[in-house]
Design an enzyme around this catalytic site. Structure first.
Site, mmCIF file in Angstrom:
data_model
loop_
_atom_site.group_PDB
_atom_site.id
_atom_site.type_symbol
_atom_site.label_atom_id
_atom_site.label_comp_id
_atom_site.label_asym_id
_atom_site.label_seq_id
_atom_site.Cartn_x
_atom_site.Cartn_y
_atom_site.Cartn_z
ATOM 1 C CE LYS A 125 -3.985 -1.871 2.279
ATOM 2 N NZ LYS A 125 -4.785 -1.735 3.465
ATOM 3 C CG HIS A 128 -0.904 7.200 4.083
ATOM 4 N ND1 HIS A 128 -1.045 8.088 5.119
ATOM 5 C CD2 HIS A 128 -1.539 6.085 4.472
ATOM 6 C CE1 HIS A 128 -1.516 7.187 6.143
ATOM 7 N NE2 HIS A 128 -1.897 6.129 5.552
ATOM 8 C CG HIS A 131 2.340 5.590 6.635
ATOM 9 N ND1 HIS A 131 1.798 5.165 5.544
ATOM 10 C CD2 HIS A 131 1.917 4.864 7.926
ATOM 11 C CE1 HIS A 131 0.873 4.214 5.907
ATOM 12 N NE2 HIS A 131 1.059 3.840 7.190
HETATM 13 N N1 ARG Z 1 0.633 -0.146 10.003
HETATM 14 C C1 ARG Z 1 -0.103 0.800 10.748
HETATM 15 C C2 ARG Z 1 -0.910 1.834 9.881
HETATM 16 O O1 ARG Z 1 -0.370 1.972 8.849
HETATM 17 C C3 ARG Z 1 0.556 1.440 11.799
HETATM 18 C C4 ARG Z 1 1.256 0.756 12.982
HETATM 19 C C5 ARG Z 1 1.248 1.326 14.176
HETATM 20 N N2 ARG Z 1 2.025 0.768 14.984
HETATM 21 C C6 ARG Z 1 1.732 -0.160 15.968
HETATM 22 N N3 ARG Z 1 2.572 -0.757 16.741
HETATM 23 N N4 ARG Z 1 0.386 -0.733 16.096
HETATM 24 O O2 ARG Z 1 -1.978 2.246 10.199
#
Ligand code: ARG
Length: 566
Positions: A125, A128, A131
């Site tokens: 994905k 974005h 991030h």
């Molecule tokens: N991959 C997740 C997202 O894009 C964020 C991860 C955040 N970290 C965690 N330990 N849950 O929304």
């Protein structure tokens, strides 16, 4: 010599109060016209049975000026101390010179490990803008903690597990083209993922197929695992390109998948502690006493989910790193999720879960563009970075300035401008992206701060051959020099504040203020002009040199690199 400590000593001797009490009471006056340090006499009123203004007056009479204190005024119930400016400037600049690029650093964190988890994009994905916000904040926090002597590890908790991988595998087997994917991995993977959703609307049986693939993946089936790894590797190539542009490095890319075999233990622990209850077929930790929804541990089909993987990850990190702090830089929409898992860990009796810290941030609005991955009309981050670099190049060209390597300079300014924007306000505020303010060379922006540095460096280049190492700094005393040097002196405190609140914006605000004070200084205190006396010139050059060092160091804490001319 520490001016504040010196005054605390004097006040302690004079009042007979505990030194600690005096140290706690002294404060920075709200207005610099009121001096450099103030001591409120109100707490003494009860002991001495006198009115605070009278106490202040009597104390002021007994306090003579000395080599560090210029004068002491009694104003209302306050004692206001004015430092000896020549001594303060001399002292500070000498200290900066001795410390070199260690100025502002400390060793408070020695022997303690801080984990900063940030960025954490999802495989296949787009990376974005949210991030990117996480990356800007996390990268800066990692640098700030490192500056304070902590042992810091940057963790990227990749979203590389979950039912969506079943869909992707199904989509790939139907429409995947590895040549196209290798050329433009995420765009291509996204394309087939979007197609899957479109087709599944007409043919719901595709969803069953996808579930089947994910199940195979969970069971370790060879073919699906190889495909999963292929998607992950391809996505990482692309993510790392962005990280390279930003100058960001991670110590670990252990994502959700890494914890997929570490969850049974978590489920067992929670069950043994009697924390799991059944709710609509799922196993959850009930948190209704806190008025929040339950933390779901096992879905009705027995599959573990996001929260369970996070709990397993926290336990793993504790065992592996014995962290002092475990920081999660994740957008505010997930604040409830972190409340749920932290509370679940607390109820499991894990004392160390107190040291898990959620660091949230607001939303980013890109005017006029949507960011949904389901429909493919997304903004690609690399495009945003490249656009910033291109726009910077145009500005440099239209300014007609000779910057040397224009590619390198445009890149540093363009990327710096974006990072600065994310760190400009307290992180929980929403951000609206605007090229104008981001690239405003005169406003509060990265180019503005970077220009301050380049300006200072150009003055120093002009002065090449002048040795100012033995400058008599008393020759530089002026309101502007004093205001600037006071800021230089406060660098370490600004960094500490930033760490205490996990708010890189304290450093951002600090460096912006420093550059403003620097502009004022060199605009009103001429340096290389012919009519400036040699001794004065040297003293001012020493201040310019110290300032440049601090601007560079503070910008580096934000992830921003300086350029020598712009
Ligand atoms: N991959 C997740 C997202 O894009 C964020 C991860 C955040 N970290 C965690 N330990 N849950 O929304």
């Amino acid at each position: 010599m520490d001016f504040k400590e010196h005054i605390i000593d004097k006040l302690t001797a004079l009042t007979g109060l505990e030194r600690e009490a005096v140290a706690k009471a002294v404060e920075t006056p709200p207005d610099e016209k009121l001096g450099d340090l103030a001591f409120p006499c109100f707490p003494l009123a009860r002991v001495l049975r006198k009115a605070p203004p009278l106490i202040a007056k009597e104390l002021a009479e007994q306090l003579s000026s000395d080599e560090l204190i210029d004068r002491v005024d009694a104003v209302g119930g306050y004692l206001n101390f004015f430092y000896n400016r020549a001594a303060f400037i001399t002292d500070t600049i000498a200290a900066v010179r001795t410390a070199g690029d260690k100025w502002g650093r400390s060793d408070t964190g020695a022997g303690k490990t801080v984990l900063v988890e940030y960025s954490s994009p999802n495989i296949a994905k787009p990376f974005h803008i949210g991030h990117l916000f996480s990356t800007a904040v996390g990268n800066s926090l990692a640098k700030i903690y490192d500056f304070l002597g902590y042992n810091v590890l940057s963790l990227n908790h990749l979203g590389d597990w979950g039912t969506q991988f079943g869909k992707l595998i199904s989509a790939y087997k139907r429409w995947g083209d590895s040549a196209l994917i290798e050329k433009d991995p995420i765009r291509e993977l996204l394309k087939i993922y979007v197609r899957f959703h479109e087709e599944a609307e007409k043919h719901p049986e595709l969803e069953d197929e996808a579930r089947e693939y994910f199940k195979k993946l969970e069971e370790g089936d060879e073919e699906t695992t190889a495909l999963w790894k292929y998607f992950r590797d391809q996505s990482l190539v692309e993510f790392k390109r962005v990280y390279d542009m930003l100058g960001v490095k991670f110590d670990s890319y252990n994502g959700e998948a890494f914890y997929s075999d570490k969850m049974d233990e978590v489920v067992d622990i929670l069950r043994d502690k009697g924390l799991l209850v059944e709710s609509e077929g799922a196993q959850v930790v009930d948190l209704s006493d806190l008025n929040i929804p339950p933390c779901i541990i096992l879905k009705s089909d027995g599959a573990t989910i996001y929260a369970t993987r996070d709990i397993a990850a926290a336990l793993y990190r504790y065992r592996t790193y014995n962290f002092y702090k475990n920081i999660y830089v994740v957008g505010l929409p997930q604040s409830l999720h972190f409340k749920q898992i932290f509370e679940t860990m607390r109820r499991a009796g894990w004392d160390w879960s107190r040291n898990c810290v959620y660091v949230g941030f607001g939303l980013v609005k890109l005017p006029g563009k949507s960011m949904s991955t389901r429909h493919g009309d997304v903004v690609f981050l690399e495009d945003v970075l490249n656009e910033s670099i291109e726009k910077t190049r145009d500005i440099i060209i239209s300014n007609g300035s000779d910057v040397g390597d224009i590619d390198d300079v445009s890149k540093k300014i363009g990327i710096g401008a974006i990072l600065y924007t994310f760190l400009k306000n307290s992180r929980e505020k929403d951000i609206v992206f605007s090229w104008e303010s981001m690239l405003d060379f005169d406003g509060e922006s990265a180019p503005y701060c970077m220009y301050g540095y380049a300006r200072g460096r150009s003055i120093l280049r002009k002065a090449e051959g002048t040795d100012f190492s033995d400058a008599d700094l008393s020759k530089a005393v002026s309101d502007e020099a004093y205001a600037l040097v006071k800021l230089i002196n406060g660098y370490g405190d600004a960094v500490k504040d930033a760490a205490d609140k996990n708010e890189p914006f304290y450093v951002n605000r600090y460096v912006t203020g420093l550059v403003k004070a620097f502009n004022k200084f060199y605009n009103t205190n001429p340096i290389m002009r012919d009519d400036v006396e040699d001794e004065v010139k040297k003293a001012r050059l020493a201040i310019v040199d110290a300032t440049c060092g601090v601007i560079k160091s503070a910008l580096a804490l934000l992830g921003i690199s300086v350029v020598e001319s712009m």
